[in-house]
Design an enzyme around this catalytic site. Structure first.
Site, PDB file in Angstrom:
ATOM      1  N   HIS A  29     -19.648  -2.847 -33.391  1.00  0.00           N
ATOM      2  CA  HIS A  29     -19.779  -1.765 -32.416  1.00  0.00           C
ATOM      3  C   HIS A  29     -18.399  -1.370 -31.892  1.00  0.00           C
ATOM      4  O   HIS A  29     -17.430  -2.119 -32.011  1.00  0.00           O
ATOM      5  CB  HIS A  29     -20.673  -2.219 -31.260  1.00  0.00           C
ATOM      6  CG  HIS A  29     -21.975  -2.812 -31.710  1.00  0.00           C
ATOM      7  ND1 HIS A  29     -22.114  -4.157 -31.989  1.00  0.00           N
ATOM      8  CD2 HIS A  29     -23.174  -2.249 -31.950  1.00  0.00           C
ATOM      9  CE1 HIS A  29     -23.359  -4.395 -32.377  1.00  0.00           C
ATOM     10  NE2 HIS A  29     -24.017  -3.257 -32.363  1.00  0.00           N
ATOM     11  N   ASP A  39     -15.567  -5.919 -34.703  1.00  0.00           N
ATOM     12  CA  ASP A  39     -16.865  -5.693 -34.067  1.00  0.00           C
ATOM     13  C   ASP A  39     -17.683  -4.720 -34.901  1.00  0.00           C
ATOM     14  O   ASP A  39     -17.132  -3.773 -35.480  1.00  0.00           O
ATOM     15  CB  ASP A  39     -16.651  -5.111 -32.661  1.00  0.00           C
ATOM     16  CG  ASP A  39     -17.810  -5.366 -31.711  1.00  0.00           C
ATOM     17  OD1 ASP A  39     -18.966  -5.329 -32.170  1.00  0.00           O
ATOM     18  OD2 ASP A  39     -17.550  -5.576 -30.514  1.00  0.00           O
ATOM     19  N   HIS A  49     -21.484  -4.985 -21.879  1.00  0.00           N
ATOM     20  CA  HIS A  49     -20.784  -5.540 -23.059  1.00  0.00           C
ATOM     21  C   HIS A  49     -20.466  -4.447 -24.079  1.00  0.00           C
ATOM     22  O   HIS A  49     -19.613  -4.659 -24.947  1.00  0.00           O
ATOM     23  CB  HIS A  49     -21.566  -6.693 -23.691  1.00  0.00           C
ATOM     24  CG  HIS A  49     -22.755  -6.291 -24.529  1.00  0.00           C
ATOM     25  ND1 HIS A  49     -23.234  -7.086 -25.551  1.00  0.00           N
ATOM     26  CD2 HIS A  49     -23.575  -5.213 -24.493  1.00  0.00           C
ATOM     27  CE1 HIS A  49     -24.291  -6.498 -26.114  1.00  0.00           C
ATOM     28  NE2 HIS A  49     -24.517  -5.373 -25.478  1.00  0.00           N
ATOM     29  N   GLU A  67     -20.053 -13.549 -28.325  1.00  0.00           N
ATOM     30  CA  GLU A  67     -21.422 -13.179 -28.726  1.00  0.00           C
ATOM     31  C   GLU A  67     -22.104 -14.214 -29.620  1.00  0.00           C
ATOM     32  O   GLU A  67     -23.051 -13.879 -30.334  1.00  0.00           O
ATOM     33  CB  GLU A  67     -21.452 -11.792 -29.387  1.00  0.00           C
ATOM     34  CG  GLU A  67     -21.040 -10.648 -28.469  1.00  0.00           C
ATOM     35  CD  GLU A  67     -22.095 -10.238 -27.445  1.00  0.00           C
ATOM     36  OE1 GLU A  67     -23.201 -10.798 -27.462  1.00  0.00           O
ATOM     37  OE2 GLU A  67     -21.789  -9.343 -26.613  1.00  0.00           O
TER      38      GLU A  67
END
Length: 300
Positions: A125, A123, A140, A272
């Site tokens: 993030h 990810d 999320h 995503e």
């Protein structure tokens, strides 16, 4: 890898605010995920999609800074039950998203059957925010924290137990956009993180060797959670929160190939994918190609 795979779609877009990611499972199916995996001699059962409720308005709990909390909890409880059933049948659960809040349900279902689950979190993030630290209130961005037992009890309590995973069993790969609260939590919990800085310096081969050793140490299963925004937007444009400077197409394939060689992954989700923001379904096609590598596809 188990030779029987059950695919479940989660057309969830309530964990964030950019519409379109609910069409991710359809886009991935359109990119021939079932056929790709069947060509690798897997028995593939596509059991369809979790039904996602649609609130009449955005359900913001102001004092908690959690958007659409009730609907997100409801959907993840359904997903947790479905994933748990798949694991109970000795099949590999492959979850198609949908925004990354669905990892809450996936991990809740998988963790019912694993006491010491390892997690590889690809990810851009950290997804380690809470209602207190999140700049947006989008769930999320909280899914990994929730799975570690940190956050609102409605979320952490899905399936009746918490935490689902332990910080020492988690590796985050590809991070390059971390909020202040996430950085603090990473340091507090000692979570292993390979940012793009480490990937650039060490190379993906070394990163994956270390990550595989870390999540294999004393665990009884490994879950892969891959957010397509880990990949550079040049290669995967159809995501809701793109961040420049991500892993390349080939680097990410290498990571999946090394996981396939290690044979440690027991469940996975790819999330995503947003076809509205995509170019000719390119990001879904990338996701399916990565699934091929994860499940043992080779060039020769």
């Amino acid at each position: 890898m188990k030779k029987k795979i059950s695919i479940i779609g989660v057309p969830m877009d309530l964990g964030q605010r950019r519409r379109g990611v609910d069409m991710g499972p359809s886009a991935i199916r359109y990119a021939n995920v079932v056929e790709r995996l069947q060509s690798l001699d897997y028995e593939v059962n596509d059991i369809g999609d979790i039904e996602i409720g649609r609130p009449n308005r955005f359900d913001i709990i102001d004092e908690e800074n959690l958007k659409d909390l009730k609907e997100v909890v409801k959907a993840n409880q359904k997903l947790a039950s479905a994933v748990s059933d798949i694991v109970a049948m000795d099949q590999f659960p492959l979850v198609l998203g949908g925004d990354h809040s669905i990892a809450i349900g996936t991990l809740a279902g998988v963790a019912e059957h694993h006491k010491n689950l390892g997690v590889i979190w690809f990810d851009a993030h950290g997804d380690l925010n809470t209602g207190d630290t999140s700049p947006s209130g989008n769930i999320h961005g909280m899914s990994l924290a929730v799975s570690l037992g940190i956050g609102h009890p409605y979320l952490t309590g899905i399936n009746g137990f918490a935490p689902k995973i332990k910080p020492e069993n988690v590796v985050i790969i590809g991070a390059r956009a971390l909020d202040p609260g996430e950085k603090e939590l990473i340091k507090e919990k000692g979570i292993k993180v390979y940012t793009m800085h480490e990937i650039d310096r060490l190379g993906m081969t070394k990163v994956m060797e270390e990550a595989i050793a870390h999540v294999s140490n004393g665990t009884d299963g490994v879950h892969l959670s891959l957010d397509l925004d880990a990949i550079d937007p040049h290669d995967a444009p159809g995501v809701g929160t793109p961040v420049l400077g991500g892993t390349s197409y080939r680097e990410t394939h290498l990571a999946m190939e090394m996981l396939a060689e290690a044979g440690i992954v027991t469940s996975a989700e790819f999330v995503e994918v947003n076809p509205i923001l995509d170019d000719k379904n390119n990001t879904a096609t990338v996701a399916v190609a990565l699934m091929g590598s994860l499940f043992g596809e080779k060039l020769l």
